[in-house]
Design a protein around this motif. Structure first.
Motif, PDB file in Angstrom:
ATOM      1  N   GLU A  29      -2.248  11.913  -5.278  1.00 18.68           N
ATOM      2  CA  GLU A  29      -1.311  11.989  -6.401  1.00 18.68           C
ATOM      3  C   GLU A  29       0.093  11.584  -5.969  1.00 18.68           C
ATOM      4  O   GLU A  29       0.809  10.905  -6.712  1.00 18.68           O
ATOM      5  N   ASP A  30       0.487  11.993  -4.775  1.00 14.88           N
ATOM      6  CA  ASP A  30       1.824  11.618  -4.300  1.00 14.88           C
ATOM      7  C   ASP A  30       1.897  10.128  -3.975  1.00 14.88           C
ATOM      8  O   ASP A  30       2.935   9.488  -4.201  1.00 14.88           O
ATOM      9  N   ALA A  31       0.812   9.568  -3.456  1.00 16.16           N
ATOM     10  CA  ALA A  31       0.795   8.123  -3.203  1.00 16.16           C
ATOM     11  C   ALA A  31       0.896   7.350  -4.514  1.00 16.16           C
ATOM     12  O   ALA A  31       1.626   6.351  -4.611  1.00 16.16           O
ATOM     13  N   GLY A  86      -3.903   9.827   1.338  1.00  8.56           N
ATOM     14  CA  GLY A  86      -4.157   9.130   0.085  1.00  8.56           C
ATOM     15  C   GLY A  86      -3.434   7.803   0.081  1.00  8.56           C
ATOM     16  O   GLY A  86      -2.326   7.699   0.620  1.00  8.56           O
ATOM     17  N   TRP A  87      -4.078   6.782  -0.490  1.00 10.89           N
ATOM     18  CA  TRP A  87      -3.382   5.495  -0.596  1.00 10.89           C
ATOM     19  C   TRP A  87      -3.745   4.782  -1.886  1.00 10.89           C
ATOM     20  O   TRP A  87      -4.803   4.998  -2.459  1.00 10.89           O
ATOM     21  N   VAL A  88      -2.793   3.947  -2.338  1.00 11.46           N
ATOM     22  CA  VAL A  88      -2.922   3.210  -3.592  1.00 11.46           C
ATOM     23  C   VAL A  88      -2.396   1.793  -3.382  1.00 11.46           C
ATOM     24  O   VAL A  88      -1.216   1.611  -3.099  1.00 11.46           O
ATOM     25  N   PRO A  89      -3.242   0.770  -3.514  1.00 11.92           N
ATOM     26  CA  PRO A  89      -2.776  -0.614  -3.355  1.00 11.92           C
ATOM     27  C   PRO A  89      -1.999  -1.099  -4.588  1.00 11.92           C
ATOM     28  O   PRO A  89      -2.257  -0.675  -5.718  1.00 11.92           O
ATOM     29  N   PHE A 115       3.957  -1.378   3.554  1.00 13.97           N
ATOM     30  CA  PHE A 115       3.582   0.006   3.272  1.00 13.97           C
ATOM     31  C   PHE A 115       4.756   0.724   2.602  1.00 13.97           C
ATOM     32  O   PHE A 115       5.911   0.519   2.971  1.00 13.97           O
ATOM     33  N   ILE A 116       4.424   1.557   1.638  1.00 16.29           N
ATOM     34  CA  ILE A 116       5.429   2.270   0.859  1.00 16.29           C
ATOM     35  C   ILE A 116       5.185   3.766   0.985  1.00 16.29           C
ATOM     36  O   ILE A 116       4.045   4.227   0.863  1.00 16.29           O
ATOM     37  N   ALA A 117       6.252   4.521   1.222  1.00  9.45           N
ATOM     38  CA  ALA A 117       6.151   5.973   1.256  1.00  9.45           C
ATOM     39  C   ALA A 117       7.477   6.572   0.816  1.00  9.45           C
ATOM     40  O   ALA A 117       8.523   5.907   0.884  1.00  9.45           O
ATOM     41  N   LEU A 174       0.858  -1.178   0.000  1.00 10.61           N
ATOM     42  CA  LEU A 174       0.000   0.000   0.000  1.00 10.61           C
ATOM     43  C   LEU A 174       0.897   1.231   0.000  1.00 10.61           C
ATOM     44  O   LEU A 174       1.608   1.490   0.972  1.00 10.61           O
ATOM     45  N   ALA A 175       0.884   1.960  -1.111  1.00 10.61           N
ATOM     46  CA  ALA A 175       1.586   3.246  -1.169  1.00 10.61           C
ATOM     47  C   ALA A 175       0.708   4.281  -0.481  1.00 10.61           C
ATOM     48  O   ALA A 175      -0.498   4.371  -0.756  1.00 10.61           O
TER      49      ALA A 175
END
Length: 219
Positions: free
Chosen positions: A189-191, A56-59, A117-119, A36-37
């Motif tokens: 957008e950043d995620a 915000g999150w993006v799988p 998790f990704i950041a 999950l970003a």
């Protein structure tokens, strides 16, 4: 007597359920894991005194970004966003119908156990999340973070590339991989940009790279 002092918050069990489903073992090939970003926008850079205004999150599953499952939430902070609106573009008037932070965090726990998790520069996001979980849930979940900024630093060091000023900023990292650069300081957008960068980094890695390898690179 004084039993109420030991009573756990009602949301405490959500963290226990999240922790019960562990992320894949460190020896697992990184290309097979679920991720999950995630990105936060905040009123400042100090987790103990500033507040989250959007998440915000993006799988990512099977090296594919799942856009239909991407989410963006505006969050009601306990104070005015003040001058921080200059950076993230979220104003007090935008937050009248915003979500409660505890509800968004509860959704995260319910849907993304077993994920890594990704950041990009995860230290800041992680600090805000951990304090929020402690405040609302009484316990910090076991979230394993991979930092795309540190992975990029590791890769450039290994290649002997001389880093110029701002070389590790997200837009500049995206540009090196010829990926689209979107407007910064929007949590979703950043995620999404972070997810793109991570998949590009993964593609450039050796075929058998494991989660353990990436965690070393992202320290």
């Amino acid at each position: 007597m004084f039993a109420w002092l030991k009573k756990k918050p009602a949301l405490y069990d959500d963290v226990k359920r999240f922790n019960a489903i562990t992320a894949p073992a460190l020896s697992t090939p990184a290309r097979t894991c679920r991720y999950l970003a995630i990105d936060l926008e905040t009123t400042g850079l100090h987790a103990r005194q500033d507040h989250i205004v959007s998440i915000g999150w993006v799988p990512i599953v099977d090296q594919q970004i799942l856009l239909p499952q991407a989410q963006h939430f505006l969050i009601k902070p306990p104070v005015s966003v003040g001058q921080s609106a200059i950076y993230h573009g979220v104003h007090d008037k935008d937050l009248k119908d915003a979500s409660e932070l505890s509800e968004v965090l509860q959704l995260l726990l319910q849907e993304f156990s077993g994920h890594y998790f990704i950041a990009h520069h995860c230290r800041l996001d992680r600090a805000f999340l951990e304090l929020a979980f402690q405040r609302y849930f009484g316990k910090v979940p076991k979230m394993h973070f991979i930092d795309t900024l540190n992975i990029e630093w590791y890769r450039m060091q290994k290649q002997g590339i001389v880093m110029k000023k701002d070389a590790l900023r997200l837009p500049n990292c995206l540009a090196r991989y010829k990926l689209p650069v979107s407007a910064q300081h929007h949590a979703l957008e950043d995620a999404y940009s972070c997810a793109l960068l991570y998949l590009a980094q993964l593609k450039k890695s050796h075929a058998e790279i494991t989660i353990a390898d990436l965690l070393v690179q992202s320290r």
